[in-house]
Design a protein around this motif. Structure first.
Motif, PDB file in Angstrom:
ATOM      1  N   TYR A  80     -12.892   3.894  69.665  1.00  0.00           N
ATOM      2  CA  TYR A  80     -14.335   4.128  69.717  1.00  0.00           C
ATOM      3  C   TYR A  80     -15.046   2.791  69.511  1.00  0.00           C
ATOM      4  CZ  TYR A  80     -12.989   8.965  69.669  1.00  0.00           C
ATOM      5  OH  TYR A  80     -12.425  10.167  70.002  1.00  0.00           O
ATOM      6  N   ASP A  81     -15.932   2.453  70.452  1.00  0.00           N
ATOM      7  CA  ASP A  81     -16.546   1.127  70.476  1.00  0.00           C
ATOM      8  C   ASP A  81     -17.738   0.972  69.539  1.00  0.00           C
ATOM      9  OD1 ASP A  81     -14.708   0.252  72.370  1.00  0.00           O
ATOM     10  OD2 ASP A  81     -15.942   0.964  74.037  1.00  0.00           O
ATOM     11  N   ARG A  82     -18.310   2.058  69.078  1.00  0.00           N
ATOM     12  CA  ARG A  82     -19.498   1.969  68.219  1.00  0.00           C
ATOM     13  C   ARG A  82     -19.138   1.262  66.914  1.00  0.00           C
ATOM     14  NH1 ARG A  82     -20.538   7.105  67.956  1.00  0.00           N
ATOM     15  NH2 ARG A  82     -22.037   7.161  69.639  1.00  0.00           N
ATOM     16  N   PRO A  83     -19.785   0.114  66.626  1.00  0.00           N
ATOM     17  CA  PRO A  83     -19.485  -0.592  65.366  1.00  0.00           C
ATOM     18  C   PRO A  83     -20.217   0.052  64.195  1.00  0.00           C
ATOM     19  CG  PRO A  83     -21.108  -1.820  66.619  1.00  0.00           C
ATOM     20  CD  PRO A  83     -20.729  -0.628  67.459  1.00  0.00           C
ATOM     21  N   VAL A 118     -16.545  -2.010  61.225  1.00  0.00           N
ATOM     22  CA  VAL A 118     -15.557  -0.945  61.141  1.00  0.00           C
ATOM     23  C   VAL A 118     -15.634  -0.135  62.428  1.00  0.00           C
ATOM     24  CG1 VAL A 118     -14.815   1.105  59.854  1.00  0.00           C
ATOM     25  CG2 VAL A 118     -15.844  -0.840  58.634  1.00  0.00           C
ATOM     26  N   ARG A 119     -14.489   0.112  63.008  1.00  0.00           N
ATOM     27  CA  ARG A 119     -14.423   0.941  64.216  1.00  0.00           C
ATOM     28  C   ARG A 119     -13.407   2.056  63.977  1.00  0.00           C
ATOM     29  NH1 ARG A 119     -17.276  -1.801  68.551  1.00  0.00           N
ATOM     30  NH2 ARG A 119     -17.478  -3.969  67.968  1.00  0.00           N
ATOM     31  N   LEU A 120     -13.552   3.092  64.766  1.00  0.00           N
ATOM     32  CA  LEU A 120     -12.677   4.258  64.615  1.00  0.00           C
ATOM     33  C   LEU A 120     -11.650   4.312  65.734  1.00  0.00           C
ATOM     34  CD1 LEU A 120     -15.349   6.903  63.654  1.00  0.00           C
ATOM     35  CD2 LEU A 120     -13.772   5.695  62.163  1.00  0.00           C
ATOM     36  N   ARG A 153     -19.099  13.012  70.232  1.00  0.00           N
ATOM     37  CA  ARG A 153     -20.351  13.798  70.119  1.00  0.00           C
ATOM     38  C   ARG A 153     -20.547  14.290  68.685  1.00  0.00           C
ATOM     39  NH1 ARG A 153     -18.795  17.235  75.217  1.00  0.00           N
ATOM     40  NH2 ARG A 153     -19.340  15.764  76.847  1.00  0.00           N
ATOM     41  N   TRP A 154     -19.484  14.829  68.102  1.00  0.00           N
ATOM     42  CA  TRP A 154     -19.551  15.382  66.748  1.00  0.00           C
ATOM     43  C   TRP A 154     -19.932  14.307  65.743  1.00  0.00           C
ATOM     44  CZ3 TRP A 154     -16.695  14.416  62.294  1.00  0.00           C
ATOM     45  CH2 TRP A 154     -16.815  15.356  61.277  1.00  0.00           C
ATOM     46  N   LEU A 155     -19.311  13.127  65.850  1.00  0.00           N
ATOM     47  CA  LEU A 155     -19.605  12.048  64.920  1.00  0.00           C
ATOM     48  C   LEU A 155     -21.070  11.622  65.021  1.00  0.00           C
ATOM     49  CD1 LEU A 155     -18.394  10.085  62.805  1.00  0.00           C
ATOM     50  CD2 LEU A 155     -18.153   8.453  64.687  1.00  0.00           C
ATOM     51  N   ALA A 156     -21.565  11.502  66.243  1.00  0.00           N
ATOM     52  CA  ALA A 156     -22.970  11.127  66.433  1.00  0.00           C
ATOM     53  C   ALA A 156     -23.890  12.145  65.761  1.00  0.00           C
ATOM     54  CB  ALA A 156     -23.286  11.002  67.919  1.00  0.00           C
ATOM     55  N   GLU A 157     -23.564  13.431  65.879  1.00  0.00           N
ATOM     56  CA  GLU A 157     -24.362  14.475  65.223  1.00  0.00           C
ATOM     57  C   GLU A 157     -24.264  14.358  63.703  1.00  0.00           C
ATOM     58  OE1 GLU A 157     -23.141  18.340  66.534  1.00  0.00           O
ATOM     59  OE2 GLU A 157     -23.609  17.890  68.633  1.00  0.00           O
TER      60      GLU A 157
END
Length: 174
Positions: A80-83, A118-120, A153-157
């Motif tokens: 997952y690219d979101r830092p 941190v990335r997932l 999607r779940w993480l963003a929510e």
């Protein structure tokens, strides 16, 4: 879905004759995964290490084969690219622990980079060295890809990241 009776060990009883499927067990390979991704209408590339990857906007999913012949493992790993900031790691760990308790896959963990971000990473694996049923391989791989998408999607929510993205797109009112 039903369990293949021939996959259940026989502990001394007289074995019953089993109807063998037309293909029997298969040992999946990269070409089989490419065919599956084509059927799913997903774009993919082969990276410099020879691994197959399907890119999305916020993450990349890799389809990798590791290990020796009879112990070979098929791994679907999503980066997952979101830092995330290091200060957010405790909340992030609590959130992914909740996911890991509630779901079978992907199992998520964190990776802290040298710059402090941190990335997932999500992962699901299947032992394939002795062969698996084609139906099991296909249904598992499709489920893992769908779950990787659903996790994003779940993480963003859970973290309110969708709202932050929406707020960032709105012009400042002064």
């Amino acid at each position: 879905m039903s369990i293949d009776p021939s996959s259940i060990p026989n502990f001394g009883g007289k074995p019953e004759p089993q109807a063998q499927g037309p293909a029997g067990p298969v040992v999946p390979d990269q070409d089989l995964v490419k065919q599956l991704l084509d059927q799913m209408e997903l774009k993919y590339v082969v990276d410099e290490e020879g691994d197959l990857a399907a890119p999305w906007e916020q993450f990349r999913t890799y389809f990798m084969f590791r290990g020796e012949e009879d112990q070979q493992v098929f791994s679907v790993r999503t980066f997952y690219d979101r830092p995330h900031q290091i200060d957010d790691k405790p909340r992030l760990l609590e959130t992914i622990d909740d996911w890991n308790r509630r779901t079978l896959w992907p199992k998520l963990y964190t990776h802290t980079h040298d710059d402090g971000t941190v990335r997932l990473i999500g992962e699901a694996q299947m032992l394939i060295g002795m062969g698996v049923s084609l139906e099991h391989f296909v249904s598992s791989t499709v489920s893992w890809v769908r779950a990787a998408i659903e996790f994003d999607r779940w993480l963003a929510e859970q973290l309110g990241l969708e709202q932050e993205a929406d707020d960032a797109e709105k012009p400042d009112e002064e």
